[in-house]
Design a protein around this motif. Structure first.
Motif, PDB file in Angstrom:
ATOM      1  N   PRO A  74      36.239  36.791  32.335  1.00  0.00           N
ATOM      2  CA  PRO A  74      37.668  36.729  32.600  1.00  0.00           C
ATOM      3  C   PRO A  74      38.488  37.103  31.381  1.00  0.00           C
ATOM      4  O   PRO A  74      38.159  36.743  30.258  1.00  0.00           O
ATOM      5  N   ALA A  75      39.581  37.821  31.634  1.00  0.00           N
ATOM      6  CA  ALA A  75      40.496  38.089  30.537  1.00  0.00           C
ATOM      7  C   ALA A  75      41.200  36.806  30.128  1.00  0.00           C
ATOM      8  O   ALA A  75      41.451  36.566  28.958  1.00  0.00           O
ATOM      9  N   ASP A  76      41.526  35.968  31.096  1.00  0.00           N
ATOM     10  CA  ASP A  76      42.191  34.698  30.826  1.00  0.00           C
ATOM     11  C   ASP A  76      41.787  33.722  31.921  1.00  0.00           C
ATOM     12  O   ASP A  76      42.274  33.817  33.047  1.00  0.00           O
ATOM     13  N   LEU A 104      36.952  42.447  43.738  1.00  0.00           N
ATOM     14  CA  LEU A 104      38.287  42.117  43.237  1.00  0.00           C
ATOM     15  C   LEU A 104      38.430  42.489  41.771  1.00  0.00           C
ATOM     16  O   LEU A 104      39.467  43.017  41.336  1.00  0.00           O
ATOM     17  N   VAL A 105      37.385  42.223  40.992  1.00  0.00           N
ATOM     18  CA  VAL A 105      37.410  42.583  39.576  1.00  0.00           C
ATOM     19  C   VAL A 105      37.453  44.103  39.414  1.00  0.00           C
ATOM     20  O   VAL A 105      38.233  44.650  38.636  1.00  0.00           O
ATOM     21  N   ALA A 106      36.602  44.804  40.170  1.00  0.00           N
ATOM     22  CA  ALA A 106      36.518  46.260  40.052  1.00  0.00           C
ATOM     23  C   ALA A 106      37.848  46.935  40.408  1.00  0.00           C
ATOM     24  O   ALA A 106      38.205  47.961  39.832  1.00  0.00           O
ATOM     25  N   LEU A 107      38.574  46.344  41.347  1.00  0.00           N
ATOM     26  CA  LEU A 107      39.857  46.910  41.777  1.00  0.00           C
ATOM     27  C   LEU A 107      41.013  46.437  40.916  1.00  0.00           C
ATOM     28  O   LEU A 107      42.172  46.813  41.152  1.00  0.00           O
ATOM     29  N   PRO A 144      41.796  38.769  37.017  1.00  0.00           N
ATOM     30  CA  PRO A 144      41.530  38.984  35.597  1.00  0.00           C
ATOM     31  C   PRO A 144      40.042  39.103  35.332  1.00  0.00           C
ATOM     32  O   PRO A 144      39.232  38.375  35.886  1.00  0.00           O
ATOM     33  N   GLY A 145      39.697  40.057  34.524  1.00  0.00           N
ATOM     34  CA  GLY A 145      38.298  40.277  34.231  1.00  0.00           C
ATOM     35  C   GLY A 145      38.094  41.737  33.883  1.00  0.00           C
ATOM     36  O   GLY A 145      39.013  42.546  33.938  1.00  0.00           O
TER      37      GLY A 145
END
Length: 285
Positions: free
Chosen positions: A7-9, A275-278, A282-283
């Motif tokens: 995760p980014a945050d 969801l992350v790939a699109l 966050p991630g």
């Protein structure tokens, strides 16, 4: 296995994806043994993506196997309306937390009368205190949105219950087409009735596994928004056919989760990875 994306945050999980996936790992094609599945659900609570997951889905016959399990449970009734009261009483005695009840109608010739029997059974359980008044009840009506289907949907809506839409199948020939799904969603919105999805929504975007079509959960969200914004059923069907993930990710779905509340999936990591790939959570890779 946990996703490899970090995760980014971890504190900024978007509200629109919170509780989107109900963990149905014990159902086909996952078929995870229930004790392994409950252990995985519990350990996931420490993961950065924990808020993606809502309830743990199990059959009413599985309730004695999860005594002491503190997670919110979506209970799938394996019989008809006559099998609502007993399992809910068992859940109460076992100290289990029922967060949702799901039941498929068993009388295709008179689905409206079948809904009324379900409503009566739920009312009895609520009167006995074995299911709280605010626990949602999801009713699955078989077949396309014919007159009988719509009449049954009226009964669901008038009782304050919700719809359950079966959007996939292990037999690809039995996956409902985009016109059928658009009509179901349109009927739900006409009645201001929230709905959940089940079966086959592991991936965000419409795709064709093993030669058969499979709906994407992001397509369903976009189609819901299209209809809520006044678009036609044909517009919604077109959204359900969209295979451009970036286009779907850029679409407005600000009101869609109010109606499309969640979907049961035997995989949590596949929806998360999409969801992350699109770039929707966050991630990063």
């Amino acid at each position: 296995m946990a996703p490899t994306s970090a995760p980014a945050d971890p504190t900024s999980w978007p509200d629109q994806w919170r509780g989107l996936v109900d963990d149905a790992a014990i159902f086909p094609p996952g078929d995870v043994p229930i004790h392994d599945a409950t252990a995985a659900f519990t350990s996931r609570g420490e993961e950065w993506y924990a808020d993606l997951v809502g309830s743990f889905v199990l059959r009413d016959t599985d309730l004695p196997l999860v005594r002491g399990f503190g997670a919110p449970l979506s209970v799938v009734v394996t019989g008809g309306a006559g099998q609502v009261v007993g399992p809910l009483g068992a859940a109460a005695r076992l100290g289990l937390r029922v967060a949702g009840l799901e039941i498929a109608l068993r009388d295709p010739d008179d689905p409206a009368a079948n809904v009324r029997r379900v409503v009566a059974a739920v009312d009895q359980a609520r009167g006995e205190g074995t299911i709280a008044d605010d626990v949602p009840v999801f009713v699955e009506i078989p077949g396309p949105a014919t007159g009988a289907w719509l009449t049954a949907a009226d009964e669901v809506a008038s009782a304050g219950h919700r719809l359950k839409l079966r959007l996939g199948h292990v037999d690809h020939d039995l996956v409902p087409d985009e016109e059928t799904v658009a009509a179901w969603i349109d009927a739900a919105l006409d009645r201001e009735t929230p709905f959940k999805g089940t079966a086959g929504l592991h991936r965000a975007v419409r795709h064709d596994p093993e030669g058969g079509g499979a709906h994407g959960f992001l397509n369903v969200l976009v189609a819901t928004q299209v209809l809520w914004d006044g678009g036609s059923a044909a517009d919604a069907a077109a959204a359900l056919c969209q295979r451009d993930g970036d286009a779907l990710a850029a679409a407005d779905i600000s009101s869609a989760r109010r109606w499309f509340t969640s979907f049961g999936s035997c995989s949590v990591t596949e929806p998360l990875d999409d969801l992350v790939a699109l770039g929707l959570v966050p991630g990063g890779a």
